[in-house]
Write a protein that holds these residues in place. Structure first.
Motif, PDB file in Angstrom:
ATOM      1  N   SER A  90       0.829  -1.198   0.000  1.00 52.28           N
ATOM      2  CA  SER A  90       0.000   0.000   0.000  1.00 52.28           C
ATOM      3  C   SER A  90       0.869   1.255   0.000  1.00 52.28           C
ATOM      4  CB  SER A  90      -0.907   0.006   1.237  1.00 52.28           C
ATOM      5  OG  SER A  90      -0.134  -0.019   2.424  1.00 52.28           O
ATOM      6  N   ASP A  91       0.367   2.271  -0.683  1.00 56.08           N
ATOM      7  CA  ASP A  91       1.048   3.578  -0.763  1.00 56.08           C
ATOM      8  C   ASP A  91       2.480   3.447  -1.283  1.00 56.08           C
ATOM      9  OD1 ASP A  91       1.074   6.329  -0.596  1.00 56.08           O
ATOM     10  OD2 ASP A  91       1.848   6.359   1.453  1.00 56.08           O
ATOM     11  N   LEU A  92       2.699   2.496  -2.177  1.00 53.33           N
ATOM     12  CA  LEU A  92       4.036   2.289  -2.731  1.00 53.33           C
ATOM     13  C   LEU A  92       4.445   3.454  -3.620  1.00 53.33           C
ATOM     14  CD1 LEU A  92       6.455   0.394  -3.047  1.00 53.33           C
ATOM     15  CD2 LEU A  92       5.264  -0.703  -4.959  1.00 53.33           C
ATOM     16  N   ASP A  93       3.477   3.989  -4.366  1.00 57.21           N
ATOM     17  CA  ASP A  93       3.769   5.082  -5.290  1.00 57.21           C
ATOM     18  C   ASP A  93       4.335   6.294  -4.560  1.00 57.21           C
ATOM     19  OD1 ASP A  93       3.964   6.656  -7.472  1.00 57.21           O
ATOM     20  OD2 ASP A  93       1.830   6.766  -7.930  1.00 57.21           O
ATOM     21  N   GLY A  94       3.679   6.689  -3.467  1.00 55.82           N
ATOM     22  CA  GLY A  94       4.132   7.864  -2.718  1.00 55.82           C
ATOM     23  C   GLY A  94       5.503   7.665  -2.107  1.00 55.82           C
ATOM     24  N   ARG A  95       5.750   6.460  -1.567  1.00 54.24           N
ATOM     25  CA  ARG A  95       7.044   6.199  -0.944  1.00 54.24           C
ATOM     26  C   ARG A  95       8.165   6.227  -1.973  1.00 54.24           C
ATOM     27  NH1 ARG A  95       8.786   0.455   1.420  1.00 54.24           N
ATOM     28  NH2 ARG A  95       8.937   0.163  -0.823  1.00 54.24           N
ATOM     29  N   LEU A  96       7.929   5.634  -3.151  1.00 51.12           N
ATOM     30  CA  LEU A  96       8.952   5.610  -4.190  1.00 51.12           C
ATOM     31  C   LEU A  96       9.230   7.019  -4.715  1.00 51.12           C
ATOM     32  CD1 LEU A  96       7.921   2.405  -6.164  1.00 51.12           C
ATOM     33  CD2 LEU A  96       9.871   2.697  -4.635  1.00 51.12           C
ATOM     34  N   ASP A  97       8.183   7.830  -4.847  1.00 54.32           N
ATOM     35  CA  ASP A  97       8.382   9.217  -5.278  1.00 54.32           C
ATOM     36  C   ASP A  97       9.263   9.973  -4.282  1.00 54.32           C
ATOM     37  OD1 ASP A  97       6.969   8.976  -7.600  1.00 54.32           O
ATOM     38  OD2 ASP A  97       5.091   9.764  -6.794  1.00 54.32           O
ATOM     39  N   ARG A 186      16.805  15.931 -16.952  1.00 55.70           N
ATOM     40  CA  ARG A 186      16.601  14.703 -17.724  1.00 55.70           C
ATOM     41  C   ARG A 186      16.552  13.480 -16.814  1.00 55.70           C
ATOM     42  NH1 ARG A 186      20.135  17.350 -21.467  1.00 55.70           N
ATOM     43  NH2 ARG A 186      21.953  16.198 -20.692  1.00 55.70           N
ATOM     44  N   GLU A 187      17.359  13.494 -15.756  1.00 56.90           N
ATOM     45  CA  GLU A 187      17.319  12.391 -14.805  1.00 56.90           C
ATOM     46  C   GLU A 187      15.956  12.293 -14.122  1.00 56.90           C
ATOM     47  OE1 GLU A 187      19.815   9.999 -13.948  1.00 56.90           O
ATOM     48  OE2 GLU A 187      20.399  10.785 -15.906  1.00 56.90           O
ATOM     49  N   ARG A 188      15.364  13.437 -13.814  1.00 57.44           N
ATOM     50  CA  ARG A 188      14.051  13.445 -13.165  1.00 57.44           C
ATOM     51  C   ARG A 188      12.993  12.832 -14.077  1.00 57.44           C
ATOM     52  NH1 ARG A 188      13.044  16.226  -8.758  1.00 57.44           N
ATOM     53  NH2 ARG A 188      14.907  17.501  -9.102  1.00 57.44           N
ATOM     54  N   VAL A 189      13.060  13.164 -15.360  1.00 57.04           N
ATOM     55  CA  VAL A 189      12.103  12.612 -16.315  1.00 57.04           C
ATOM     56  C   VAL A 189      12.287  11.100 -16.442  1.00 57.04           C
ATOM     57  CG1 VAL A 189      11.411  12.591 -18.751  1.00 57.04           C
ATOM     58  CG2 VAL A 189      11.875  14.763 -17.605  1.00 57.04           C
ATOM     59  N   PHE A 190      13.546  10.646 -16.535  1.00 60.66           N
ATOM     60  CA  PHE A 190      13.798   9.208 -16.668  1.00 60.66           C
ATOM     61  C   PHE A 190      13.359   8.459 -15.411  1.00 60.66           C
ATOM     62  CE2 PHE A 190      16.397   5.432 -16.064  1.00 60.66           C
ATOM     63  CZ  PHE A 190      16.242   4.789 -17.282  1.00 60.66           C
ATOM     64  N   ALA A 191      13.646   9.016 -14.230  1.00 60.99           N
ATOM     65  CA  ALA A 191      13.259   8.353 -12.989  1.00 60.99           C
ATOM     66  C   ALA A 191      11.751   8.211 -12.886  1.00 60.99           C
ATOM     67  CB  ALA A 191      13.804   9.134 -11.789  1.00 60.99           C
ATOM     68  N   ASP A 192      11.019   9.244 -13.275  1.00 54.76           N
ATOM     69  CA  ASP A 192       9.557   9.182 -13.231  1.00 54.76           C
ATOM     70  C   ASP A 192       9.028   8.114 -14.187  1.00 54.76           C
ATOM     71  OD1 ASP A 192       6.939  10.388 -12.380  1.00 54.76           O
ATOM     72  OD2 ASP A 192       6.797  10.751 -14.535  1.00 54.76           O
ATOM     73  N   LYS A 193       9.573   8.070 -15.391  1.00 53.66           N
ATOM     74  CA  LYS A 193       9.146   7.069 -16.367  1.00 53.66           C
ATOM     75  C   LYS A 193       9.473   5.657 -15.885  1.00 53.66           C
ATOM     76  CE  LYS A 193       9.924   5.516 -21.126  1.00 53.66           C
ATOM     77  NZ  LYS A 193      10.393   4.170 -20.707  1.00 53.66           N
ATOM     78  N   ALA A 194      10.677   5.477 -15.301  1.00 46.25           N
ATOM     79  CA  ALA A 194      11.083   4.159 -14.834  1.00 46.25           C
ATOM     80  C   ALA A 194      10.175   3.667 -13.712  1.00 46.25           C
ATOM     81  CB  ALA A 194      12.535   4.205 -14.361  1.00 46.25           C
TER      82      ALA A 194
END
Length: 225
Positions: A90-97, A186-194
């Motif tokens: 649960s809440d994995l998305d928020g923790r990973l962000d 660019r790193e921020r964009v790649f991290a979000d996509k990954a």
């Protein structure tokens, strides 16, 4: 030795302001070299192995994806590996962000110093110029009626020297900072996509990225029609 003599002459002519600018330039060079080393060690911009692992994950080959990602030396590899092993929490998305933001904040450490130098160096140079102009005109006043134009001209060019030094420090610093910021962007964009690929792989990921999937019953109805 000649370069040291020239540097000593500049310091003697420019006074304490030029000394401060030279010291700041040395610190700036040190921070720049450290950031270049940090980017190289962290694998910034080199995500070929990670991209291959994400392709395996997106295709449903979980074992191959985790095996491939274990071979990556990128700073994002531990985060993505944890995301792959923590599916369903649960809440994995928020923790990973939050963890991705922390990793990127580490890459951005030192940017504030470079930005401060880029903005403050020209002002320090201008400050030195103003002080030099004040001294030049004071010498002109003390000379009285026997004014020597060369004395005034010499005082002015010495005063302008500090502005030149300030700009010489600020311009390359600003260029280096812009380059670092573009890399981290660019790193921020790649991290979000990954992270989105790991969290929503395959056909579900296509829907999350804007793909339209018709239900099987709807497709069958249209084919029968």
């Amino acid at each position: 030795m000649k370069s040291l003599d020239v540097l000593g002459e500049i310091l003697a002519l420019g006074g304490p302001v030029v000394m401060i600018l030279i010291a700041v330039s040395v610190l700036t060079l040190g921070v720049t070299l450290y950031k270049l080393w940090q980017f190289a060690v962290s694998g910034v911009g080199r995500h070929r192995v990670l991209s291959e692992a994400l392709e395996f994950w997106d295709a449903g080959d979980r074992e191959a994806a985790q095996l491939r990602i274990s071979e990556s030396h990128s700073y994002l590899a531990p985060l993505l590996r944890s995301a792959m092993q923590a599916q369903g929490q649960s809440d994995l998305d928020g923790r990973l962000d939050a963890e991705a933001g922390l990793a990127l904040a580490g890459l951005e450490r030192g940017f504030r110093f470079l930005d401060t130098v880029a903005q403050l160096a020209p002002l320090l140079g201008l400050f030195g110029t103003v002080l030099g102009m004040i001294e030049a005109f004071q010498n002109l006043q003390d000379a009285g009626s026997s004014v020597d134009p060369s004395l005034l001209a010499g005082g002015i060019w010495v005063a302008l020297l500090t502005t030149a030094v300030g700009l010489a420090v600020a311009m390359p610093t600003s260029m280096v900072l812009a380059w670092f910021e573009s890399r981290t962007s660019r790193e921020r964009v790649f991290a979000d996509k990954a992270l989105q690929t790991v969290l929503v792989p395959g056909q579900t990921g296509a829907q999350a990225r804007g793909g339209i999937q018709l239900p099987a019953a709807t497709v069958s109805t249209h084919l029968d029609a």
